[in-house]
Scaffold this motif. Structure first.
Motif, mmCIF file in Angstrom:
data_model
loop_
_atom_site.group_PDB
_atom_site.id
_atom_site.type_symbol
_atom_site.label_atom_id
_atom_site.label_comp_id
_atom_site.label_asym_id
_atom_site.label_seq_id
_atom_site.Cartn_x
_atom_site.Cartn_y
_atom_site.Cartn_z
ATOM 1 N N LYS A 132 -45.148 4.574 -0.730
ATOM 2 C CA LYS A 132 -46.041 5.724 -0.589
ATOM 3 C C LYS A 132 -45.416 6.994 -1.143
ATOM 4 C CE LYS A 132 -48.868 4.028 3.198
ATOM 5 N NZ LYS A 132 -50.110 4.087 2.404
ATOM 6 N N MET A 133 -44.339 6.817 -1.954
ATOM 7 C CA MET A 133 -43.698 7.948 -2.615
ATOM 8 C C MET A 133 -43.653 7.710 -4.116
ATOM 9 S SD MET A 133 -40.537 9.029 -0.127
ATOM 10 C CE MET A 133 -39.862 7.402 0.219
ATOM 11 N N SER A 134 -43.809 8.766 -4.861
ATOM 12 C CA SER A 134 -43.753 8.677 -6.318
ATOM 13 C C SER A 134 -43.013 9.888 -6.872
ATOM 14 C CB SER A 134 -45.170 8.630 -6.899
ATOM 15 O OG SER A 134 -45.127 8.749 -8.312
ATOM 16 N N PHE A 135 -42.190 9.631 -7.893
ATOM 17 C CA PHE A 135 -41.569 10.734 -8.617
ATOM 18 C C PHE A 135 -42.506 11.187 -9.735
ATOM 19 C CE2 PHE A 135 -37.766 8.698 -6.838
ATOM 20 C CZ PHE A 135 -37.116 9.805 -6.312
ATOM 21 N N MET A 136 -42.526 12.486 -9.961
ATOM 22 C CA MET A 136 -43.234 13.064 -11.102
ATOM 23 C C MET A 136 -42.279 14.048 -11.730
ATOM 24 S SD MET A 136 -46.183 12.775 -12.555
ATOM 25 C CE MET A 136 -46.467 13.389 -14.214
ATOM 26 N N SER A 142 -32.864 10.364 -15.941
ATOM 27 C CA SER A 142 -32.325 10.340 -14.583
ATOM 28 C C SER A 142 -33.094 9.376 -13.703
ATOM 29 C CB SER A 142 -32.371 11.746 -13.974
ATOM 30 O OG SER A 142 -31.544 12.629 -14.680
ATOM 31 N N LEU A 143 -34.420 9.333 -13.860
ATOM 32 C CA LEU A 143 -35.247 8.435 -13.055
ATOM 33 C C LEU A 143 -34.940 6.983 -13.362
ATOM 34 C CD1 LEU A 143 -37.537 7.987 -11.033
ATOM 35 C CD2 LEU A 143 -39.154 8.171 -12.934
ATOM 36 N N VAL A 144 -34.777 6.670 -14.638
ATOM 37 C CA VAL A 144 -34.451 5.296 -15.039
ATOM 38 C C VAL A 144 -33.116 4.880 -14.434
ATOM 39 C CG1 VAL A 144 -33.876 3.796 -16.976
ATOM 40 C CG2 VAL A 144 -35.822 5.371 -17.152
ATOM 41 N N GLY A 145 -32.122 5.772 -14.523
ATOM 42 C CA GLY A 145 -30.818 5.460 -13.958
ATOM 43 C C GLY A 145 -30.873 5.275 -12.450
ATOM 44 N N PHE A 146 -31.639 6.129 -11.780
ATOM 45 C CA PHE A 146 -31.761 6.022 -10.327
ATOM 46 C C PHE A 146 -32.455 4.723 -9.940
ATOM 47 C CE2 PHE A 146 -34.162 7.062 -6.371
ATOM 48 C CZ PHE A 146 -33.073 7.255 -5.537
ATOM 49 N N SER A 147 -33.476 4.335 -10.686
ATOM 50 C CA SER A 147 -34.197 3.083 -10.406
ATOM 51 C C SER A 147 -33.269 1.883 -10.516
ATOM 52 C CB SER A 147 -35.376 2.923 -11.367
ATOM 53 O OG SER A 147 -36.294 3.969 -11.216
ATOM 54 N N LYS A 148 -32.402 1.896 -11.523
ATOM 55 C CA LYS A 148 -31.458 0.783 -11.700
ATOM 56 C C LYS A 148 -30.471 0.710 -10.537
ATOM 57 C CE LYS A 148 -31.618 0.597 -16.761
ATOM 58 N NZ LYS A 148 -30.837 0.784 -18.019
ATOM 59 N N TYR A 154 -30.422 -3.026 -3.612
ATOM 60 C CA TYR A 154 -31.544 -3.594 -2.867
ATOM 61 C C TYR A 154 -32.400 -2.545 -2.146
ATOM 62 C CZ TYR A 154 -28.495 -7.557 -3.696
ATOM 63 O OH TYR A 154 -27.677 -8.486 -4.304
ATOM 64 N N ILE A 155 -32.466 -1.338 -2.703
ATOM 65 C CA ILE A 155 -33.413 -0.346 -2.214
ATOM 66 C C ILE A 155 -34.778 -0.665 -2.826
ATOM 67 C CG2 ILE A 155 -34.065 2.094 -2.382
ATOM 68 C CD1 ILE A 155 -31.169 2.825 -2.082
ATOM 69 N N PRO A 156 -35.864 -0.551 -2.068
ATOM 70 C CA PRO A 156 -37.195 -0.896 -2.598
ATOM 71 C C PRO A 156 -37.499 -0.200 -3.920
ATOM 72 C CG PRO A 156 -37.312 -0.453 -0.257
ATOM 73 C CD PRO A 156 -35.918 -0.114 -0.670
ATOM 74 N N ASN A 157 -38.383 -0.797 -4.673
ATOM 75 C CA ASN A 157 -38.739 -0.316 -6.005
ATOM 76 C C ASN A 157 -39.178 1.143 -5.988
ATOM 77 O OD1 ASN A 157 -39.354 -0.543 -8.805
ATOM 78 N ND2 ASN A 157 -41.509 -0.728 -8.273
ATOM 79 N N VAL A 158 -38.715 1.870 -6.986
ATOM 80 C CA VAL A 158 -39.025 3.290 -7.106
ATOM 81 C C VAL A 158 -40.153 3.466 -8.119
ATOM 82 C CG1 VAL A 158 -38.150 5.551 -7.758
ATOM 83 C CG2 VAL A 158 -36.664 3.943 -6.544
#
Length: 448
Positions: A132-136, A142-148, A154-158
């Motif tokens: 229920k959260m989304s980055f904009m 930075s977002l790609v690196g954080f997602s990896k 094992y943190i849920p998908n971003v």
């Protein structure tokens, strides 16, 4: 839906309306937005006030940086207050770099550059669902690196979108995808309980429920302190978790437990006839309240001893919540904001209503059909409709060989049938936006 939007406008704020429309067009209208006097940076609270004053379908709470977020979290129950979160990553615009940050680091600049990641993690730790959260953000790398990194530990998908025309379009669709029936029901219940808490704080006499207490020697059989009612509302507001169960059977169990909590107060010491006695057995001004109370009394009996109303769904729960609160509290004739939320879950017949003569035949047919059921079950029919369907309930409960009956439809029909005397004067089918005729229009397709 309540949206927490965390954005520092580091890329510039050429136009408040332009920025808002990029994110929320088709979801909110900003036709009356005061572009010259207000900006999102100078007065973020104006966005919240604007949504509320314009009766917007969604309410947006704006935080411009980590410190705004921390203050918002301190002053609000996030799990109950917010349905979805939109987060920018870089939050270093117009921020106080001398103010303390929540981690042991001297690199305050770096913290604020990546503060969106901290807020995301803080919300996950707090119990807010990651889905229920989304980055904009404009910080795509930075977002790609954080997602990896999240995937590695094992943190849920971003979920995240880039600040571009395509990204804004995807974000708007993501927001729409969060606006499902379960979320609408939960938001309506929470907003309703908060409103009613404030309503009885303003005036203790707004607790109408006491009028239904059985009289013994001309004295109420029980007392109903305000604190008991407030605890009841608080329990209801926390009954549905923010994350909807995936398994429909688990969701049905949740709704069953909620319905039992909702109807629990209508126990043996509470009688609809007590209301009539207080009004000299004259229903002319209280027929709707009397009807709502009968619906809740029957509901309590039926859910306590059987599963006759299952499977439960958002539409039916919304209907019972609406009538329950109209029975328990003195409310204006006009629809309240929380009622508008819940009515979205119930189908709507023609907006301009209909004449009573147009539906009279359907009401009479429903009554005849119930009489036929009673005849088949060898039950006397000299009763009002509520007693008739309650008699069917008593006859079939515990009998595995009994015929199946649609008890949910019975309750919707009872609303119409018990109101028919009043409706002959046009109150129920009036082209009005008051609560009673609006509810009638909404439930008409279900009842018949």
């Amino acid at each position: 839906m309540n949206i927490l939007w965390i954005e520092d406008f580091g890329g510039g704020l050429d136009s408040g309306t332009q920025t808002l429309n990029l994110l929320f067009q088709d979801l909110l209208s900003f036709n009356n937005w005061d572009e010259d006097e207000w900006s999102l940076l100078s007065n973020p609270a104006y966005l919240q006030d604007y949504c509320q004053k314009n009766s917007a379908r969604h309410c947006i709470y704006l935080c411009r940086h980590y410190f705004d977020y921390e203050a918002f979290k301190t002053n609000n129950d996030l799990i109950r207050k917010i349905d979805a979160v939109i987060i920018d990553i870089r939050l270093d615009n117009q921020v106080d770099f001398d103010a303390p940050i929540p981690i042991n680091s001297q690199e305050k600049n770096k913290f604020h550059i990546e503060a969106g990641f901290y807020i995301f993690n803080d919300l996950v730790h707090f119990g807010f669902p990651s889905e229920k959260m989304s980055f904009m953000t404009g910080e795509t790398n930075s977002l790609v690196g954080f997602s990896k990194k999240c995937a590695q530990i094992y943190i849920p998908n971003v979920v995240g979108f880039e600040k571009s025309d395509t990204g804004y379009e995807k974000l708007r669709q993501w927001i729409k995808d969060q606006d499902v029936n379960y979320s609408i029901l939960r938001r309506g219940i929470i907003e309703g309980c908060e409103f009613l808490n404030q309503h009885i704080d303003q005036n203790d006499e707004n607790v109408q429920f006491r009028d239904f207490i059985k009289l013994e020697n001309n004295q109420p059989a029980i007392e109903v302190p305000v604190m008991e009612i407030k605890n009841y509302l608080d329990a209801l507001s926390q009954s549905l978790a923010i994350r909807e169960p995936i398994d429909p059977s688990n969701l049905n169990i949740w709704y069953r437990l909620f319905l039992r909590t909702l109807s629990h107060e209508w126990e043996e010491s509470i009688e609809t006839n007590s209301l009539m006695q207080r009004y000299g057995n004259d229903l002319s001004n209280i027929r709707d309240i009397y009807t709502f109370a009968w619906i809740m009394k029957m509901t309590r009996n039926w859910v306590a001893h059987a599963k006759l109303l299952e499977p439960l769904n958002e539409q039916f729960i919304a209907f019972l919540f609406l009538v329950n609160m109209r029975a328990m509290f003195r409310l204006p004739k006009a629809i309240q904001p929380y009622e508008q939320i819940l009515l979205r879950l119930i189908p709507l017949s023609p907006k301009h209503g209909f004449k009573f003569d147009e539906i009279k035949d359907k009401i009479e047919y429903a009554e005849r059909l119930v009489d036929e059921h009673l005849t088949f079950l060898k039950i006397p029919t000299e009763k009002h409709f509520g007693e008739k369907i309650n008699a069917i309930y008593r006859q079939v409960t515990g009998n595995p060989d009994a015929e199946e009956y649609d008890f949910k439809t019975f309750l919707f029909q009872y609303f119409w049938i018990n109101q028919k005397q009043k409706d002959s004067s046009g109150n129920l089918t009036a082209c009005s936006d008051d609560f009673l005729p609006t509810l009638a229009r909404h439930i008409y397709p279900i009842a018949f």
